[in-house]
Design an enzyme around this catalytic site. Sequence first.
Site, short mmCIF file in Angstrom:
data_model
loop_
_atom_site.label_atom_id
_atom_site.label_comp_id
_atom_site.label_asym_id
_atom_site.label_seq_id
_atom_site.Cartn_x
_atom_site.Cartn_y
_atom_site.Cartn_z
N ASP A 427 -7.75 2.82 0.14
CA ASP A 427 -6.42 2.11 0.06
C ASP A 427 -6.43 0.58 -0.32
O ASP A 427 -6.97 -0.07 0.33
CB ASP A 427 -5.79 2.49 1.64
N HIS A 428 -5.95 0.56 -1.52
CA HIS A 428 -6.05 -0.74 -2.14
C HIS A 428 -5.29 -1.85 -1.31
O HIS A 428 -5.34 -3.03 -1.54
CB HIS A 428 -5.63 -0.98 -3.42
N ARG A 429 -4.28 -1.43 -0.48
CA ARG A 429 -3.73 -2.39 0.37
C ARG A 429 -4.35 -2.98 1.21
O ARG A 429 -4.18 -4.01 1.97
CB ARG A 429 -2.29 -1.33 1.20
#
Length: 455
Positions: A427-429
């Site tokens: 999850d790039h967040r």
Amino acid sequence: MAELKEARVPDIGDDKDVPVIEVLVKPGDTVSKDQGLVTLESDKATMEVPAPFDGVVREVKVKVGDELSEGSVVALIEPAAEAADKPSAKAEAKPAQKTEEKPESRAEAAPEAKPEPKSEPEPKSGPVQPSTPAMNAGNPHSPPVTFDAEALMPGKVPHASPAVRLFARELGVDLGQVSGSARGGRISKEDVQAYVKSVMAGGGAARTGGGGGGLDLIPWPKVDFAKFGEVERKPLSRIQKLSGANLARNWAMIPHVTQFEDADITEMEAFRKRLGEENKDTKVTPLVFLIKAAVAGLKKFPAFNASLDGDELVLKQYFNIGIAVDTPDGLVVPVIRDADRKGLLDLARELGEISAKARDKKLSSADMQGGCFSISSLGGIGGTAFTPIINAPEVAILGVSRSAMKPVWNGKEFAPRLMLPLSLSYDHRVIDGAAAARFTSYLSQVLGDLRRLLL
Ligand code: CAO
């Protein structure tokens, strides 16, 4: 019987002829001051007309569909004896008038629902408090809570009664996506049901929480397949429906990136074979080494053992690993708990047990809860790489493909090495690309030299 007093629609701003969408009381009901008598719904908000004092409803003067304006009589109420004596109650029992009365403190109790001063229309912070049944559920006497749909969704307020809103919320349906078929475009319960059916049939995009503008997708193509040849229709299994909905949400809502890496497992494989020969009753597959390596990775890089919760990151101090298991009815992800406290053989036995349980449909929902990080291994089947979908609310998942002998340059020559392809979706967040590359290269180092697990 004491003198009956009228309960009227108080100041509702500029709104006129607002339809009644629910009658919340009947003759004989005892009501408390501020308890909702009827629900009105304007173009911008739903709002309850509150009882002006404690008492007993003797007559309800309106029905669903009636259109009311400020001052319309809603009900006749016999004031409770003590309430009737109170001057304030008497004053409030009079027809509502436009006075200098200021918004009450309960409106201030929910400031987040108040529109910005400049925004139109006027906030409904006067005596009528827009509310939803869910907000008042369980405590019918609590003051209504301010809820202005226009403030929450400027320019796009779906028409729906509080009951329908509650129904939609329970199903996770965004009413903004549902078209209303009732009078004036109002959304009915049947409209919500039809929407859910169409989403389940692939006819729409399920959106969940978080707002963000929506996907605004064109409808799913409707094709008469039988026109082109013979077909057979087969209903989806319960697992397929459930996992499909989860996968669609996770894929749509999580910004996925997948990082690929090859691990040299030549030595690991020799050790695994030895272990298998020494423990013939236990099937030791590469997956147990991957569980161990993943735990080591989660310890070294705590962001991978986290979940997003609003603006906070929840960092877990335990190490539960979900394992994707392929069953005839679809994909399930049982969880191996406290994998950090288990040895390779224990893990191998547990893996065998949960896989069998999964295939025999004996997993309980508790068996599938509490995961921190998942592994999806297709190594027993084949393939060189894939992009697994994160199992929310986890933030990463490790995909494993089939190992293959490859020529690897050792500085002097190409040497045959057994290479295991890893595909880490994250999850790039929560996780940056550099952290993901560090994580996968650490996994590769650990699998390349298991002594690192001791460090
Ligand atoms: N490379 C080469 N061989 C591998 C391997 C790999 N990465 N992983 C497993 N193997 C071998 C095993 O050693 C075993 O060989 P032997 O029979 O000679 O001992 C064989 O492949 C079969 O292994 P397995 O699949 O039965 O066991 P596992 O521990 O690797 O996996 C389980 C268990 C439950 C994860 C697996 O059976 C399964 O269901 N995998 C599918 C998961 C899935 O569908 N993921 C996709 C999710 S996204 O849609």
